[in-house]
Structures are given as structure tokens and as C-alpha cells.
Design an enzyme around this catalytic site. Structure first.
Site, PDB file in Angstrom:
ATOM      1  N   LYS A 221      31.020 -13.662 -33.480  1.00  0.00           N
ATOM      2  CA  LYS A 221      30.122 -13.295 -34.738  1.00  0.00           C
ATOM      3  C   LYS A 221      30.835 -14.113 -36.186  1.00  0.00           C
ATOM      4  O   LYS A 221      29.956 -14.628 -36.942  1.00  0.00           O
ATOM      5  CB  LYS A 221      29.737 -11.711 -35.036  1.00  0.00           C
ATOM      6  CG  LYS A 221      28.943 -11.729 -36.268  1.00  0.00           C
ATOM      7  CD  LYS A 221      28.831 -10.129 -36.331  1.00  0.00           C
ATOM      8  CE  LYS A 221      27.930  -9.734 -37.721  1.00  0.00           C
ATOM      9  NZ  LYS A 221      27.594  -8.520 -37.816  1.00  0.00           N
TER      10      LYS A 221
ATOM     11  N   HIS B 257       9.811 -33.507   1.669  1.00  0.00           N
ATOM     12  CA  HIS B 257       8.896 -32.994   0.414  1.00  0.00           C
ATOM     13  C   HIS B 257       8.774 -31.293   0.893  1.00  0.00           C
ATOM     14  O   HIS B 257       7.723 -30.699   0.739  1.00  0.00           O
ATOM     15  CB  HIS B 257       7.709 -33.514   0.263  1.00  0.00           C
ATOM     16  CG  HIS B 257       7.903 -34.902   0.005  1.00  0.00           C
ATOM     17  ND1 HIS B 257       8.712 -35.602  -0.986  1.00  0.00           N
ATOM     18  CD2 HIS B 257       7.325 -36.054   0.815  1.00  0.00           C
ATOM     19  CE1 HIS B 257       8.459 -36.607  -1.227  1.00  0.00           C
ATOM     20  NE2 HIS B 257       8.032 -37.279   0.130  1.00  0.00           N
TER      21      HIS B 257
END
Length: 511
Positions: free
Chosen positions: A136, A274
Site C-alpha cells: 500500500k 477441433h
């Protein structure tokens, strides 16, 4: 004022060298516990944290850094007059560099014999608090979670006397990713411990396995992430022995092939294009199984992916080498097989640990703006209440074909129809908007081989037209879930043609 660094790590890789570099640069080093002992034993001057806090470690080490003398030093703004006045009033000194990594919670819960008490004791509290405070306040504090970042930080400190804001911000972002992941492991573990299936919030964490050259198409960027603590029997755990790096589509297809090959205990081979199977074969040997899978659709297998559930031997390798394939995936390859297959520069050879057939508890699919989550479709024919609904019972040969078809059709995009004999797929109809259309594709592919073959459907027949189409092509046995309001029409049509039909009561839609 002398700069200070706080070091407290469970992973001590590279930490001694880093601490000595900081010491050379004039930093006072604060530390606790095992890190303090390790650095002191190796000649680094340490200021114990309890000297800074004026309070001893308590509760077996659960409380040691949770103190204003530490967190004030981490959170104070160095250019804020009010903050500095309060720091001076309470005798708090700033901390400029923080190097912390956390208790090994993930490693602890990965152990098969872990207890809940042991897991909970490895939930770090002080470490995340220091990391979050430092991250922070990254405008002033350099915070490091990863040993890989030590050299770059040292280089900047030597060159400029401090790190750049860009570096501190990058490291802070890395910290928050790490603590978020750490908390995800804890929340998921406790959620599973209490048996909560669909909690009000769910957080998954993934680790980068590799960047990809591109995604589904060349204009799309992509990367491959692995879910930690996920199934080992997966493409994410595969070891690549040879060939080009995997592409986005390779990974999707390989995953589909793995899910199908898991269905079989006999020697089996699966060819995928596929994300749909184009050929599946079983046999007494893996060479026989692959021969059947190739025969099932020798055209579509070109450029496909093949998964086999036995070691690839020289005989099978010779068969495989005669075809252009993207990937061959198996539990192992013999030395002779590798010598044959590695002559092809680009083919990718992968192994995965077939013996570790642990399944993920949930499958997830991302959609725009959300996530779908469901249990894997692990429901097999042995779990179903199978019943013959026609006058004629299937023969032993037909039962074998029906079981094969049922194992495959659940992995074909819906609407799905699969035509089989007892050893291989003969035709696959995938992803059609109506079931008759899927049947026509599968039967057209099977051609003359449909005579005496069996047909599997992933969902019920809403009309008797699929049975009519199958009968005219020569199908003699059908397996489907049943459950349509017009089931009786399909049963009557099957009886009319002498077809044996089996209901499973289980639907296998795949979208």
C-alpha cells in the site's frame, strides 16, 4: 537516518546474498525467528524485531510483528509532516525495504495426510499484514515477495541509492497478486472442509505455465495458466519431450483428447480435431487400437492430436510417423519409439501421469462478464440404470459397440451421434442444430460400415425420425437416454425394424 530492511522468509533461496548486499549498502536489518537465526549464523548483523517492538514473541510465534513499531514504520508517508511528527513522538523509525514470504500453506494442504489443525497453523497472519502494508505504501517502501527480484532491486539500490517508483509499483502489484492467491487457497480449503458447494463468492487462483505465441487465431494474444492443486492427469501437468511449443488450439484439443482417453481401461487410441473425436479405437495392443482409430477416419486425423493410454512402442511409432500429427500424448514412449518419432522436427510428444487419475471437483467456463461452474460429467454407463426397451435384446457384439459409443458420445459437441462397432468409431456427427442432421453426418461417414453397427445419441429422440434414418442405413442397435414424451414412437419404430434399443436415463449434452 540509517535505512532499515525487514527480512522474514520461509523460503530462504538467495536471501543470504541479498541480506549481505543490503548490509554492504548500509542497511540495518530487522528479522525474526528462523530467518534471524539463519542470517546471524552466516555473519549478517541482525536487529531482532522484539528489540524494535519492546515486546517478546508470544503465542508460539503467532504474534511478533503485529505492532505499531513495525506497522508504523511500514505505513508512514515519508513526506507527510503529520505522519513524521507522530513517528517522532512515538519513537518509530521508517522501514524502507521489506522482504517477506509466507508460511507454506499450499504445500501443506497438498500433503495427502494433512490434518485441519496442521493446515490452519500454516495460515500466515503477520506476513500478509506486513506485505499488504508495504505494498500500500509503495510510494516509499520497496517490498519483495519473490527471490527472482532480489538482483534487480540490489542493482537499482547500488546505482541510485533507491528503487524507482515504477519498480516499487510493479513489486507492489506482485505482492497483492500473491496475497490474493494465498487467501484463495485458504478460503477454498476451508470451504471444502465444511462442504459448501456454491458459496456466495468463489475465487480461483492460477499460475502462469507459459505465454503462447497467439490465441485461437493469430490476431489474438494468449497465455496458458495452470490451476494449482488441480488434476495431475491433465494437459497442464504434461511433460513435453519433443517438438514445437504448444499453441492455444493444441492445448484445447489435447485437453479434449485426455478427457476421452480417461474413459478406457483397455488399450485405446483417440484422435481429435477441433475438440471433437474423429476416431477412437480399442484393441488387444496399443498398435491395434491406433490402427482402428486411424481407420475410423483417415482423412480427418491429418493434422490432429492423438492420445494413447499405453506406452508408445516401436510398432505404434512407425504407424504414427507416417501421418502428419500435431501432438502425440501418452503415458510414456519407448526409446525405440522416441528414436522414430523425433526424426519429425515439429511433432510434439507429451507424457502425462496416467496413474494419477485425480479429477478436478469442478469444471469452470468463462463467459463475458461471468463464470459458469459445474461438476465434471463423470457419469458412466456403469452408474446408469440401463434397460432394454425393445422386443429384441442386443447381442454381445452389439453391447460392446453400444458401450464404446456411449463412452465417446458424451465427449462430442451436441447434438451428437456416434456410430460404432465393437472396436472403433465408424462415424461421428457433432454440433448439429438437430439430431437427425447429426445422425445423417455420422451415418454418411460410416457408409457401408453402418450395416450391423450401433448408434449412440447424447440425448433423447424427440421424434422417431432418427430411428428411421438409422434403420435405413443398416443400424441394428441404439443407445440413448430416453425421456421424450414420444419415446413410445421411437420404440415402436425400432421394433418395426428389429433394432435393439437401450435407454440409460442419462443425458450427456456437451456445449
Amino acid at each position: 537516518m540509517k535505512k532499515r530492511a525487514l527480512i522474514s522468509v520461509s523460503d530462504k533461496s538467495g536471501i543470504l546474498e541479498f541480506a549481505k548486499e543490503l548490509e554492504t549498502l548500509g542497511y540495518e536489518i530487522l528479522s525474526t525467528g528462523g530467518t534471524k537465526a539463519y542470517l546471524s549464523e552466516n555473519g549478517v548483523a541482525i536487529t531482532p524485531v522484539d528489540e524494535v517492538t519492546g515486546f517478546p514473541e508470544i503465542l508460539g510465534g503467532r504474534v511478533k510483528t503485529l505492532n505499531p513499531m513495525i506497522h508504523g514504520g511500514l505505513l508512514a508517508k515519508h513526506d507527510d509532516a503529520d505522519h513524521q511528527a507522530q513517528m517522532n513522538e512515538h519513537g518509530i523509525k521508517p522501514i524502507d525495504v521489506v522482504c517477506v514470504n509466507l508460511y507454506p500453506f499450499r504445500e501443506t494442504i497438498s500433503k495427502p495426510d494433512v490434518t485441519a489443525d496442521n493446515a490452519i497453523e500454516n495460515i500466515d497472519i503477520g506476513g500478509p499484514a506486513m506485505l499488504r502494508a508495504s505494498a500500500k505504501n509503495h510510494a516509499y517502501v520497496t517490498v519483495i515477495i519473490d527471490a527472482a527480484d532480489y538482483p534487480a532491486v540490489v542493482e537499482e539500490l547500488k546505482a541510485e541509492g533507491k528503487t524507482t517508483l515504477d519498480t516499487r509499483r510493479r513489486l507492489a502489484a506482485k505482492v497483492f497478486r500473491h496475497t490474493a492467491s494465498y487467501d484463495a487457497y485458504i478460503s477454498n480449503y476451508l470451504t471444502e472442509l465444511v462442504g459448501e458447494e456454491f458459496p456466495e463468492q468463489v475465487t480461483f487462483t492460477y499460475e502462469l505455465k507459459q505465454p503462447l505465441r497467439y490465441g485461437e487465431n493469430p490476431h489474438q494474444k494468449a497465455a496458458f495458466y495452470q490451476r494449482s492443486l488441480g488434476s495431475d492427469f491433465s494437459i497442464a501437468s504434461a511433460q513435453q519431450l519433443h517438438g514445437k511449443e504448444l499453441s492455444y488450439n493444441n492445448i484445447q484439443d489435447a485437453n479434449a483428447a485426455i478427457q476421452i482417453i480417461k474413459e478406457f481401461e483397455l488399450p485405446a487410441a483417440v484422435a481429435v480435431k477441433h475438440m471433437n473425436p474423429c476416431g477412437v479405437g480399442i484393441g488387444e495392443t496399443i498398435a491395434q487400437a491406433f490402427g482402428k482409430a486411424y481407420e475410423a477416419d483417415s482423412m480427418s486425423i491429418f493434422g490432429g492430436i492423438v492420445a494413447l493410454n499405453r506406452e508408445v512402442d516401436a510398432q505404434t511409432a512407425e504407424q504414427l510417423s507416417g501421418i502428419f500429427l500435431e501432438i502425440i500424448l501418452a503415458p510414456a514412449f519407448s526409446e525405440e519409439a522416441l528414436a522414430i518419432l523425433t526424426k519429425k522436427k515439429n511433432i510434439r510428444l507429451l507424457t502425462i501421469p496416467f496413474e494419477q487419475n485425480k479429477k478436478d471437483k469442478w469444471n469452470t467456463v468463462s463467459i463475458e462478464g461471468g463464470l459458469l461452474m459445474q461438476q465434471p460429467d463423470a457419469y458412466g454407463l456403469a452408474d446408469a440404470e440401463v434397460r432394454v426397451v425393445t422386443e429384441r435384446q442386443p447381442t454381445d457384439e452389439e453391447w460392446a459397440a453400444l458401450k464404446l459409443g456411449w463412452s465417446v458420445v458424451k465427449h462430442v459437441k451436441s447434438n451428437a451421434i456416434v456410430v460404432t462397432d465393437a472396436h472403433m468409431t465408424l462415424g461421428v456427427g457433432a454440433g448439429q442444430m438437430n439430431r437427425v442432421g447429426a445422425a445423417k453426418i455420422a451415418l454418411e461417414q460410416a457408409a457401408d460400415k453402418a450395416q450391423g453397427a450401433s448408434l449412440a445419441s447424447d440425448a433423447f429422440f424427440p421424434m422417431n425420425d432418427t430411428v428411421e434414418t438409422a434403420a435405413k442405413a443398416g443400424i441394428t442397435a441404439i443407445i440413448q437416454p430416453g425421456g421424450s414424451v414420444k419415446d413410445e414412437d421411437s420404440i415402436q419404430k425400432a421394433n418395426e425394424y428389429g433394432i435393439a434399443m437401450v435407454f440409460t436415463g442419462v443425458r450427456h449434452f456437451k456445449h
